[in-house]
Design a protein around this motif. Structure first.
Motif, PDB file in Angstrom:
ATOM      1  N   HIS A   1      -5.983  13.249  -2.294  1.00 54.53           N
ATOM      2  CA  HIS A   1      -4.582  13.545  -1.944  1.00 54.53           C
ATOM      3  C   HIS A   1      -3.966  14.635  -2.833  1.00 54.53           C
ATOM      4  CE1 HIS A   1      -5.176   9.956   0.357  1.00 54.53           C
ATOM      5  NE2 HIS A   1      -5.139   9.150  -0.729  1.00 54.53           N
ATOM      6  N   ILE A   2      -4.770  15.410  -3.600  1.00 53.62           N
ATOM      7  CA  ILE A   2      -4.248  16.538  -4.375  1.00 53.62           C
ATOM      8  C   ILE A   2      -4.212  17.768  -3.470  1.00 53.62           C
ATOM      9  CG2 ILE A   2      -4.704  18.136  -6.301  1.00 53.62           C
ATOM     10  CD1 ILE A   2      -3.664  15.487  -7.216  1.00 53.62           C
ATOM     11  N   ASP A   3      -3.058  18.334  -3.313  1.00 52.12           N
ATOM     12  CA  ASP A   3      -2.930  19.534  -2.478  1.00 52.12           C
ATOM     13  C   ASP A   3      -3.303  20.783  -3.280  1.00 52.12           C
ATOM     14  OD1 ASP A   3      -1.859  20.870   0.053  1.00 52.12           O
ATOM     15  OD2 ASP A   3      -0.623  21.815  -1.522  1.00 52.12           O
TER      16      ASP A   3
ATOM     17  N   ILE B   1      -1.622  11.106   2.015  1.00 50.94           N
ATOM     18  CA  ILE B   1      -1.573   9.659   1.742  1.00 50.94           C
ATOM     19  C   ILE B   1      -1.168   8.902   3.003  1.00 50.94           C
ATOM     20  CG2 ILE B   1      -0.427   7.850   0.413  1.00 50.94           C
ATOM     21  CD1 ILE B   1      -0.117   9.831  -1.874  1.00 50.94           C
ATOM     22  N   LEU B   2      -0.175   9.452   3.716  1.00 48.96           N
ATOM     23  CA  LEU B   2       0.315   8.810   4.938  1.00 48.96           C
ATOM     24  C   LEU B   2      -0.776   8.727   5.997  1.00 48.96           C
ATOM     25  CD1 LEU B   2       2.732   7.603   6.452  1.00 48.96           C
ATOM     26  CD2 LEU B   2       3.317   9.924   7.196  1.00 48.96           C
TER      27      LEU B   2
ATOM     28  N   ASP C   1      -2.018   3.925  -2.973  1.00 46.82           N
ATOM     29  CA  ASP C   1      -2.648   5.247  -2.997  1.00 46.82           C
ATOM     30  C   ASP C   1      -1.894   6.207  -3.904  1.00 46.82           C
ATOM     31  OD1 ASP C   1      -4.460   4.216  -1.265  1.00 46.82           O
ATOM     32  OD2 ASP C   1      -4.068   5.607   0.384  1.00 46.82           O
ATOM     33  N   SER C   2      -0.555   6.116  -3.862  1.00 49.91           N
ATOM     34  CA  SER C   2       0.247   6.987  -4.734  1.00 49.91           C
ATOM     35  C   SER C   2      -0.014   6.677  -6.196  1.00 49.91           C
ATOM     36  CB  SER C   2       1.741   6.818  -4.418  1.00 49.91           C
ATOM     37  OG  SER C   2       2.013   7.190  -3.086  1.00 49.91           O
ATOM     38  N   LYS C   3      -0.087   5.420  -6.553  1.00 51.27           N
ATOM     39  CA  LYS C   3      -0.350   5.025  -7.939  1.00 51.27           C
ATOM     40  C   LYS C   3      -1.764   5.405  -8.359  1.00 51.27           C
ATOM     41  CE  LYS C   3       2.890   1.148  -8.112  1.00 51.27           C
ATOM     42  NZ  LYS C   3       3.029  -0.314  -8.241  1.00 51.27           N
ATOM     43  N   ASN C   4      -2.726   5.277  -7.436  1.00 53.13           N
ATOM     44  CA  ASN C   4      -4.111   5.655  -7.762  1.00 53.13           C
ATOM     45  C   ASN C   4      -4.222   7.159  -8.036  1.00 53.13           C
ATOM     46  OD1 ASN C   4      -5.112   3.069  -7.567  1.00 53.13           O
ATOM     47  ND2 ASN C   4      -5.704   3.265  -5.403  1.00 53.13           N
ATOM     48  N   ALA C   5      -3.465   7.929  -7.200  1.00 52.65           N
ATOM     49  CA  ALA C   5      -3.488   9.389  -7.429  1.00 52.65           C
ATOM     50  C   ALA C   5      -2.919   9.725  -8.801  1.00 52.65           C
ATOM     51  CB  ALA C   5      -2.698  10.084  -6.323  1.00 52.65           C
TER      52      ALA C   5
ATOM     53  N   PHE D   1       2.229  -1.454   1.065  1.00 54.53           N
ATOM     54  CA  PHE D   1       1.326  -1.744  -0.054  1.00 54.53           C
ATOM     55  C   PHE D   1       0.288  -0.631  -0.231  1.00 54.53           C
ATOM     56  CE2 PHE D   1      -2.710  -3.503  -1.532  1.00 54.53           C
ATOM     57  CZ  PHE D   1      -2.333  -3.995  -2.765  1.00 54.53           C
ATOM     58  N   GLU D   2      -0.346  -0.202   0.866  1.00 53.98           N
ATOM     59  CA  GLU D   2      -1.376   0.832   0.778  1.00 53.98           C
ATOM     60  C   GLU D   2      -0.793   2.170   0.345  1.00 53.98           C
ATOM     61  OE1 GLU D   2      -4.571   0.702   1.023  1.00 53.98           O
ATOM     62  OE2 GLU D   2      -4.690  -1.440   1.471  1.00 53.98           O
ATOM     63  N   TYR D   3       0.377   2.508   0.867  1.00 57.77           N
ATOM     64  CA  TYR D   3       1.021   3.774   0.494  1.00 57.77           C
ATOM     65  C   TYR D   3       1.332   3.777  -0.998  1.00 57.77           C
ATOM     66  CZ  TYR D   3       4.046   7.859   0.779  1.00 57.77           C
ATOM     67  OH  TYR D   3       4.590   9.102   0.591  1.00 57.77           O
TER      68      TYR D   3
END
Length: 460
Positions: free
Chosen positions: A88-90, A144-145, A44-48, A39-41
């Motif tokens: 989480h932006i590289d 994210i991980l 976080d991906s969707k939020n990014a 759920f958190e992964y």
């Protein structure tokens, strides 16, 4: 696998419960952590991605103007700020419509190499309807991980504490649940077979299944006591039967040996009467000797009657005819000293040995006369295919201590009695699958209840 599980499973029931609670809690924690991780992964991906979409909608006009005017510094400043503000932006790289590198937030001055840990999201920059460039956002999946693992780590620690508390609670609960069984086991290990039936006590919080187990064990102990008493009684009866069989064989042999000499003595005395017919003293002595010899013969015949096997010949007869046979036999044996009364509410057919039943009644009438009874009542009924006779008299009756012994051979309450009359009655009834017992509650004399199968009967 099964054998491995059996080897590591504890033998104690309480430890098994504690282990079960711990295993369930452990797997619950794993499932909970996995669900939270996924759920958190995903979140976080969707939020990014949502943050990228929001920032792009804000900055796309300025980026378009910077690309058209070739203002690299302004372009770098915008994408650098966006890179810092979005988690989480590289990196963020700007390309022209032909895919040529313009600038990036890290000032790498070149596109990144292919990397599985980066997720690329491209947004087209337009001036009106004409494309002027492309902005590529690179999301760092490892970032994210790491962020999600930090959250899961906290969850794992808190769940571990909960598991430990749950295991302690499980141990306490298992001990409380198994305490009644442990108590029952301890009481069972201390019981003595001589203390049958067993009674046990359990804690008030014992489960219904444990209480049912206690009741079953107590019920089994009652049945065990009854079985042991029955076996003991049967052993005593077998021992007594063996002794009686041996005694009967010995008595029969002795009776045969004594009977012939007594008959010879009677013949000699009878022949001497003719030669001494005028001697009063001899005649008086003769009567005494004759009386005692006849008494010996009678007793010997009793011995022989008891010792020989009973032969049963069943015939059909009515209750009225049975009463008539008893009266007729009583007159022939001169049993007129006692007043006989019969109570037969309904005449029915009985299929049994008439002669043996009449003999049984004659023995009981003899006993009543010897007990100074003046009256005997014989009640006969047939119910449920069983013949029932209740024999009562107004004689001396029996003491309570004698009731359990009067059916034994050679046991008599009379001074001159041999104790074979009721024993012969019992033997006759055994032969016709019947039984006889004395009623101890009857205090006005003697009372005997006789029951045996009547066979097929019908109302006359």
């Amino acid at each position: 696998m099964k054998n491995l599980i059996l080897r590591i499973t504890p033998k104690s029931f309480s430890k098994r419960i504690a282990l079960l609670v711990a295993v369930l809690a452990f797997f619950t924690m794993l499932i909970n952590i996995l669900i939270v991780f996924l759920f958190e992964y995903s979140n976080d991906s969707k939020n990014a991605q949502y943050s990228i979409d929001s920032q792009f909608s804000i900055m796309k006009k300025d980026v378009s103007e910077a690309i058209i005017t070739d203002d690299i510094y302004s372009l770098y400043t915008m994408i650098s700020e966006v890179s810092k503000n979005i988690d989480h932006i590289d990196n963020i790289i700007v390309f022209d419509p032909q895919g040529n590198y313009i600038t990036d937030a890290k000032v790498l001055r070149k596109p990144p190499q292919e990397d599985n840990r980066l997720t690329k999201i491209e947004k087209e920059v337009n001036a009106g309807v004409s494309p002027v460039g492309v902005i590529a956002f690179y999301i760092d999946k490892r970032s994210i991980l790491i962020d999600v693992l930090g959250k899961v780590e906290y969850l794992a620690i808190s769940n571990t504490i909960i598991i430990l508390l749950g295991a302690l609670a499980g141990i306490y609960l298992s001990k409380m649940l198994t305490s009644p069984l442990t108590t029952l086991h301890a009481q069972l290990s201390q019981v003595n077979v001589l203390d049958l039936p067993f009674k046990f006590s359990l804690p008030a919080y014992s489960s219904s299944e444990t209480c049912q187990l206690k009741e079953i064990i107590e019920d089994l102990s009652c049945r065990l006591k009854e079985s042991l008493e029955k076996i003991s009684h049967q052993q005593k009866e077998m021992s007594r039967s063996e002794r009686l069989a041996y005694l009967g064989t010995m008595s029969a042999g002795l009776a045969h040996e004594l009977k012939n000499p007594i008959m010879s003595i009677n013949l000699v005395i009878d022949s001497m009467v003719q030669d001494n017919a005028n001697d009063p003293q001899f005649l008086e002595d003769y009567k005494i000797v004759k009386s005692q010899a006849d008494k010996l013969v009678y007793r010997i015949n009793e011995f022989l009657e008891y010792s020989k096997p009973v032969k049963i010949e069943k015939t059909a007869f009515s209750l009225f005819s049975l009463a008539s046979q008893i009266k007729q036999q009583s007159y022939s044996e001169k049993l007129i000293e006692i007043d006989m009364k019969f109570d037969i509410p309904e005449d029915k057919i009985v299929f049994s040995d008439l002669e043996k039943i009449v003999q049984l009644c004659q023995i009981m009438l003899h006993n009543s006369i010897q007990a100074n009874a003046s009256q005997a009542n014989i009640a006969m009924t047939v119910t449920d295919d069983n013949f029932r006779m209740v024999y009562t008299d107004n004689g001396k009756g029996f003491a309570d201590a004698d009731i359990s012994k009067i059916m034994l051979p050679f046991y008599s309450t009379k001074k001159e009695g041999v104790g074979l009359g009721l024993a012969i009655c019992s033997t006759i009834l055994d032969a016709i699958d019947g039984q006889i017992e004395a009623d101890p509650s009857y205090k006005s004399g003697a009372c005997f209840i006789i029951v045996f199968p009547a066979g097929e009967n019908q109302q006359l």
